[in-house]
Design a protein around this motif. Structure first.
Motif, short mmCIF file in Angstrom:
data_model
loop_
_atom_site.label_atom_id
_atom_site.label_comp_id
_atom_site.label_asym_id
_atom_site.label_seq_id
_atom_site.Cartn_x
_atom_site.Cartn_y
_atom_site.Cartn_z
N LEU A 292 10.85 -2.16 -8.55
CA LEU A 292 11.79 -3.41 -7.89
C LEU A 292 13.07 -2.96 -7.84
N ALA A 293 13.58 -2.07 -9.13
CA ALA A 293 14.94 -1.56 -9.06
C ALA A 293 15.17 -0.59 -7.78
N ARG A 294 14.17 0.03 -7.43
CA ARG A 294 14.44 0.97 -6.10
C ARG A 294 14.20 0.33 -4.89
N ALA A 295 13.08 -0.53 -4.77
CA ALA A 295 12.69 -1.15 -3.55
C ALA A 295 13.64 -1.84 -2.77
N GLN A 296 13.88 -1.59 -1.53
CA GLN A 296 14.63 -2.42 -0.53
C GLN A 296 13.72 -2.87 0.75
N HIS A 297 12.62 -2.46 0.71
CA HIS A 297 11.63 -3.00 1.62
C HIS A 297 10.06 -2.54 1.27
N LEU A 298 9.24 -3.54 1.50
CA LEU A 298 7.95 -3.54 1.09
C LEU A 298 7.05 -3.24 2.30
N ILE A 299 5.71 -2.59 2.22
CA ILE A 299 5.06 -2.51 3.28
C ILE A 299 3.52 -2.72 2.67
N TYR A 300 2.98 -3.56 3.32
CA TYR A 300 1.51 -3.99 2.76
C TYR A 300 0.68 -4.03 4.07
N GLY A 301 -0.62 -3.83 3.52
CA GLY A 301 -1.86 -3.87 4.54
C GLY A 301 -2.12 -5.61 4.54
N ARG A 302 -2.85 -6.09 5.41
CA ARG A 302 -2.97 -7.52 5.52
C ARG A 302 -3.45 -8.29 4.25
N VAL A 303 -4.60 -7.70 3.90
CA VAL A 303 -5.20 -8.39 2.52
C VAL A 303 -4.20 -8.45 1.48
#
Length: 193
Positions: A41-52
């Motif tokens: 989370l210190a690096r993340a600026q956007h998250l990608i998920y699958g639907r589930v």
């Protein structure tokens, strides 16, 4: 330009789910939380998920905003999880999925290319199950693999890697043993810095 970092925990025998699609959380400790969740989370600026995974995480983390007695409310990084923008890879969801999410278009490669151009100040982290992972791997979109290998043998289940993805050479950038017996491995494309 942002990188796409694929994060996942896997059993020692390379399964990300137990037989029947049963979710198996990794052994946890304060050190794991710091080295895995807080570091990502210190690096993340956007998250990608699958639907589930999106629906599971949305249900878990959004409770922190409405239920002070929820498990999520007691986790210090819950506000960041709820605030980060998210993209959901889904063939079935339509409209606004909520939780600062948007549905990816049908061209995942174009979607990821746009995110890599537009996301600044950090990277794009994919928290995905096997189906979304295969989509990302098959299109050769992942710049870095961030794996937590757990000291568990499932014997069967859903494997992390399946046949049919492009060949590539990776370079180890981190190997960190954890107090619970797990190991974090980070690999980047060999041609990247």
């Amino acid at each position: 330009m942002a990188d796409l970092v694929f994060t996942v925990f896997t059993s020692l025998d390379s399964y990300i789910e137990k037989p029947g699609g049963v979710f198996a959380p990794p052994p946890w400790s304060d050190e794991v939380g710091e080295a895995w969740s807080n570091a990502a989370l210190a690096r993340a600026q956007h998250l990608i998920y699958g639907r589930v995974n999106f629906e599971f995480n949305k249900g878990f983390w959004s409770a922190a905003e409405t239920d002070p007695n929820s498990i999520a409310a007691g986790i210090d990084y819950a506000p960041k999880m709820n605030a980060l923008p998210k993209t959901v890879m889904s063939r079935t969801l339509t409209g606004d999925p909520g939780w600062n999410g948007r549905i990816a278009g049908p061209d995942i490669a174009a979607e990821v290319a746009r995110l890599k151009r537009d996301v600044t100040g950090g990277d794009i982290f994919a928290f995905s199950g096997a189906g979304a992972a295969e989509t990302l791997f098959g299109a050769d979109l992942v710049d870095e693999f961030w794996l937590m290998i757990t000291p568990q043998l499932f014997g069967d289940g859903k494997p992390l890697f399946r046949e049919g993805r492009p060949e590539s050479t990776m370079r180890l950038v981190e190997c960190r043993p954890l107090d619970v017996g797990s190991v974090i491995l980070r690999y980047r494309r060999a041609s990247e810095g």
